[in-house]
Scaffold this active site. Sequence first.
Site, mmCIF file in Angstrom:
data_model
loop_
_atom_site.group_PDB
_atom_site.id
_atom_site.type_symbol
_atom_site.label_atom_id
_atom_site.label_comp_id
_atom_site.label_asym_id
_atom_site.label_seq_id
_atom_site.Cartn_x
_atom_site.Cartn_y
_atom_site.Cartn_z
ATOM 1 N N LYS A 123 43.131 32.194 43.755
ATOM 2 C CA LYS A 123 43.734 31.260 44.718
ATOM 3 C C LYS A 123 45.053 30.753 44.115
ATOM 4 O O LYS A 123 45.938 31.564 43.868
ATOM 5 C CB LYS A 123 42.744 30.152 45.042
ATOM 6 C CG LYS A 123 41.466 30.718 45.694
ATOM 7 C CD LYS A 123 40.518 29.652 46.155
ATOM 8 C CE LYS A 123 39.404 30.251 46.969
ATOM 9 N NZ LYS A 123 38.153 30.452 46.230
ATOM 10 N N ASP A 139 33.985 22.642 40.126
ATOM 11 C CA ASP A 139 34.430 23.919 40.664
ATOM 12 C C ASP A 139 35.877 23.716 41.123
ATOM 13 O O ASP A 139 36.131 23.200 42.206
ATOM 14 C CB ASP A 139 33.510 24.297 41.839
ATOM 15 C CG ASP A 139 33.989 25.524 42.596
ATOM 16 O OD1 ASP A 139 35.076 26.035 42.275
ATOM 17 O OD2 ASP A 139 33.266 25.954 43.521
ATOM 18 N N TYR A 166 31.762 51.084 31.800
ATOM 19 C CA TYR A 166 30.601 50.182 31.704
ATOM 20 C C TYR A 166 30.681 49.399 30.408
ATOM 21 O O TYR A 166 31.014 49.968 29.368
ATOM 22 C CB TYR A 166 29.283 50.972 31.757
ATOM 23 C CG TYR A 166 28.503 50.579 32.979
ATOM 24 C CD1 TYR A 166 28.013 49.275 33.113
ATOM 25 C CD2 TYR A 166 28.294 51.476 34.026
ATOM 26 C CE1 TYR A 166 27.349 48.884 34.260
ATOM 27 C CE2 TYR A 166 27.622 51.085 35.173
ATOM 28 C CZ TYR A 166 27.155 49.789 35.278
ATOM 29 O OH TYR A 166 26.506 49.393 36.405
ATOM 30 N N GLU A 226 28.347 46.344 29.567
ATOM 31 C CA GLU A 226 27.404 45.213 29.497
ATOM 32 C C GLU A 226 27.422 44.605 28.102
ATOM 33 O O GLU A 226 27.504 45.322 27.104
ATOM 34 C CB GLU A 226 25.993 45.681 29.852
ATOM 35 C CG GLU A 226 25.823 45.888 31.347
ATOM 36 C CD GLU A 226 24.444 46.406 31.710
ATOM 37 O OE1 GLU A 226 23.589 46.567 30.822
ATOM 38 O OE2 GLU A 226 24.225 46.657 32.911
ATOM 39 N N THR A 248 37.494 30.278 40.857
ATOM 40 C CA THR A 248 37.944 31.612 41.220
ATOM 41 C C THR A 248 39.276 31.803 40.505
ATOM 42 O O THR A 248 39.889 30.833 40.050
ATOM 43 C CB THR A 248 38.177 31.741 42.740
ATOM 44 O OG1 THR A 248 39.055 30.698 43.151
ATOM 45 C CG2 THR A 248 36.883 31.644 43.519
ATOM 46 N N ARG A 290 41.018 38.931 42.463
ATOM 47 C CA ARG A 290 39.876 38.330 43.157
ATOM 48 C C ARG A 290 38.683 38.301 42.196
ATOM 49 O O ARG A 290 38.060 39.322 41.945
ATOM 50 C CB ARG A 290 39.604 39.222 44.365
ATOM 51 C CG ARG A 290 38.553 38.829 45.325
ATOM 52 C CD ARG A 290 38.833 39.478 46.654
ATOM 53 N NE ARG A 290 40.068 38.935 47.185
ATOM 54 C CZ ARG A 290 40.175 37.722 47.734
ATOM 55 N NH1 ARG A 290 39.118 36.961 47.897
ATOM 56 N NH2 ARG A 290 41.346 37.285 48.148
HETATM 57 N N1 PLP Z 1 34.219 27.552 45.177
HETATM 58 C C1 PLP Z 1 35.147 27.117 46.040
HETATM 59 C C2 PLP Z 1 35.551 25.680 45.989
HETATM 60 C C3 PLP Z 1 35.715 27.997 46.962
HETATM 61 O O1 PLP Z 1 36.631 27.549 47.830
HETATM 62 C C4 PLP Z 1 35.295 29.343 46.966
HETATM 63 C C5 PLP Z 1 35.849 30.332 47.906
HETATM 64 O O2 PLP Z 1 36.552 30.099 48.811
HETATM 65 C C6 PLP Z 1 34.306 29.739 46.066
HETATM 66 C C7 PLP Z 1 33.793 28.823 45.179
HETATM 67 C C8 PLP Z 1 33.713 31.109 46.102
HETATM 68 O O3 PLP Z 1 34.527 32.080 45.636
HETATM 69 P P1 PLP Z 1 34.229 33.619 45.968
HETATM 70 O O4 PLP Z 1 34.657 33.844 47.379
HETATM 71 O O5 PLP Z 1 35.060 34.338 44.941
HETATM 72 O O6 PLP Z 1 32.772 33.850 45.760
#
Ligand code: PLP
Length: 434
Positions: free
Chosen positions: A239, A210, A60, A62, A236, A245
């Site tokens: 990918k 994102d 843990y 935090e 993320t 993950r």
């Molecule tokens: N943002 C985009 C553009 C994504 O393609 C994804 C997942 O496929 C996410 C966010 C979300 O990621 P997670 O599945 O780790 O929550």
Amino acid sequence: MTDRAQSAFALPLAQADPEVAAAIEHETLRQHEGLEMIASENFVSEAVLEAAGSVFTNKYAEGYPGRRYYGGCEFTDVVENLARDRAKQLFAVPGVALHANVQPHSGSQANAAAYMAVLEHGDTILGLDLAHGGHLTHGHKLSFSGKQFRPTFYTVRKDTERIDYDELESIAVREHPKVIIGGASAYSRIWEFGRMRQIADKVGAKLIIDMAHIAGLVAGGAHPTPVGHAQIVTTTTHKTLRGPRSGLVLCDQELAAAVDRAVFPGQQGGPLVHIVAAKAVAFKEALQPDFAAYARQIVANSKALSAALQAGGWRIISGGTDNHMMLVDVFSQGILGSEAELALGKAGITVNKNAIPYDANPPLKPSGIRVGTPALTTRGMKESEMHQIALWIGKALESRNDDAVLARIRGEVGEMANHFPLYAWRREPVTTAV
Ligand code: PLP
């Protein structure tokens, strides 16, 4: 030997829980024997796997390095500091004082934290429509993002199937969003982050990018970086970036405190320290010169596959790809995306059905499939394999109702996959049925 050493606590998984062990072995074989072409997936290195399976899962922690709510965090601080420093180095842009938060458990939580850092409940956000390649967390009504905020959307143009930045600008002027969010789950073209920042500045919005899908390409220099344009960048890590993950937030120093508060205690409790450790390892890997070659090869493979599919008569959305993925309009040949996913699965090729822009078919039976090259590129496949795969995809779709042909392709796929081994510890098939 103590009692505990003799108890289930000390047994290897295969003895402690044969059912789970068998499922893991079957999954290992599935990953080795098939062609993994889901655009959002990849294979982590042995080192990342080891860190993800480490004793840090017990901890843990935090808080943040040097400011924890728990004792015993001295080694946790080491891995979190390594992960933060490496993330900053990986995405560094001259003149930008970057802050990294490596604690988000996932991309969705990274996005939730980014919004929380700069928005109030009910504020307007402007994101790419899910039906045009956007993500659920960019304002979809079933996601927290569509419930907590007032979502508005931009789309791709019907004729070019690309984002129309002029249209984005006019929607932004009309809707007055507090955040414009860019990035996608199914968009195969280069993003114009500079243009998006101009639009955001014009309407007084913050720009969040994102970069989940393209983060590895950005890290490897195969896609322009959003850093320096967006005030907050989320991603993320599993990918194209090829880590565990998980999620990551990068931001300007001025937003550092707000982002950190939004991640913890805003959205999460204790970080997954084993995954933070695995992220540190993955970021180190991505900092090596060969990662840039990997990122370039992902794109080269994607372009080769797209061209070969087009040569075989398949319509690719927007006419091609600049990144790691493409959308194939299988319905233009009378095949539903769901049928295509099933047939390709039987042939050992894993893809996912996907809506295409302006899809006339419903989400569960959409017109397209999404196909990506990051995982196969990790295995070492190159353009010549992509040509062969395009032939198999064409044959499998054409023979979608012929299980004998699909099984034959599966055999050929398995043979090719065997030439590109993955994990050294792969074992022979287990007999336990799952
Ligand atoms: N943002 C985009 C553009 C994504 O393609 C994804 C997942 O496929 C996410 C966010 C979300 O990621 P997670 O599945 O780790 O929550």
